[in-house]
Design a protein around this motif. Structure first.
Motif, mmCIF file in Angstrom:
data_model
loop_
_atom_site.group_PDB
_atom_site.id
_atom_site.type_symbol
_atom_site.label_atom_id
_atom_site.label_comp_id
_atom_site.label_asym_id
_atom_site.label_seq_id
_atom_site.Cartn_x
_atom_site.Cartn_y
_atom_site.Cartn_z
ATOM 1 N N ASP A 45 0.905 4.042 -2.940
ATOM 2 C CA ASP A 45 0.722 5.458 -2.625
ATOM 3 C C ASP A 45 1.849 6.297 -3.230
ATOM 4 O O ASP A 45 1.601 7.363 -3.799
ATOM 5 C CB ASP A 45 0.684 5.644 -1.101
ATOM 6 C CG ASP A 45 0.423 7.081 -0.699
ATOM 7 O OD1 ASP A 45 -0.467 7.714 -1.307
ATOM 8 O OD2 ASP A 45 1.106 7.568 0.218
ATOM 9 N N SER A 71 4.764 7.619 3.350
ATOM 10 C CA SER A 71 4.698 6.306 2.700
ATOM 11 C C SER A 71 6.088 5.838 2.302
ATOM 12 O O SER A 71 6.417 4.662 2.426
ATOM 13 C CB SER A 71 3.808 6.369 1.460
ATOM 14 O OG SER A 71 2.490 6.643 1.822
ATOM 15 N N LEU A 76 0.828 -1.208 0.000
ATOM 16 C CA LEU A 76 0.000 0.000 0.000
ATOM 17 C C LEU A 76 0.864 1.261 0.000
ATOM 18 O O LEU A 76 0.533 2.244 -0.676
ATOM 19 C CB LEU A 76 -0.944 -0.002 1.202
ATOM 20 C CG LEU A 76 -2.076 -1.023 1.148
ATOM 21 C CD1 LEU A 76 -2.861 -1.006 2.450
ATOM 22 C CD2 LEU A 76 -2.986 -0.772 -0.034
ATOM 23 N N SER A 77 1.972 1.239 0.717
ATOM 24 C CA SER A 77 2.893 2.386 0.708
ATOM 25 C C SER A 77 3.488 2.581 -0.677
ATOM 26 O O SER A 77 3.598 3.707 -1.163
ATOM 27 C CB SER A 77 4.005 2.181 1.729
ATOM 28 O OG SER A 77 3.488 2.131 3.021
#
Length: 134
Positions: A39, A57, A35-36
């Motif tokens: 992002d 992130s 997810l980081s």
């Protein structure tokens, strides 16, 4: 003790339960890292947002990568350490054959074709990759 109970990091006598718990933590960490990365890609590259918007992130991703690297190094968890002797020999043969094929390709490209080692243009790259695959 309350801290461990809060995060469910507890000691079990059963190895299967410990393994499942650690597997769940590993999957959760991997999801956070993905997810980081998403992002960073969306905000940083595609939307061209300022660095201050996606720096957290980036920091999370770097911490995850460093942590995994340190854990694997300190626990001697690597493919080289876990392979059997026959598997190591097989891997060595594969690496040597790949190296020899790249050297032969570079010699063919320079000596026979008379071109540079690095291809230029899309057609030349496609041809070079096809030759390397064959």
């Amino acid at each position: 003790m309350k801290f461990k109970e809060f995060f469910r990091i507890t000691e079990y006598d059963d190895e299967r339960v410990k393994t499942l718990e650690y597997k769940a933590y590993a999957e959760a960490g991997f999801i956070i890292a993905i997810l980081s990365l998403i992002d960073i890609l969306i905000r940083g590259i595609f939307l061209d947002r300022p660095f201050t918007e996606w720096i957290m992130s980036f920091i999370i991703l770097i911490i995850y990568i460093v942590y995994i690297g340190i854990r694997q190094y300190t626990m001697n968890i690597s493919k080289e350490n876990l392979l059997e002797e026959e598997e190591k020999k097989k891997k060595h043969i594969e690496e040597a054959s790949i190296f020899i094929s790249i050297v032969l390709y570079m010699l063919w490209r320079k000596v026979i074709k008379g071109e540079n080692f690095i291809p230029s243009g899309l057609n030349s790259w496609v041809q070079s990759i096809s030759i390397l695959i064959v």
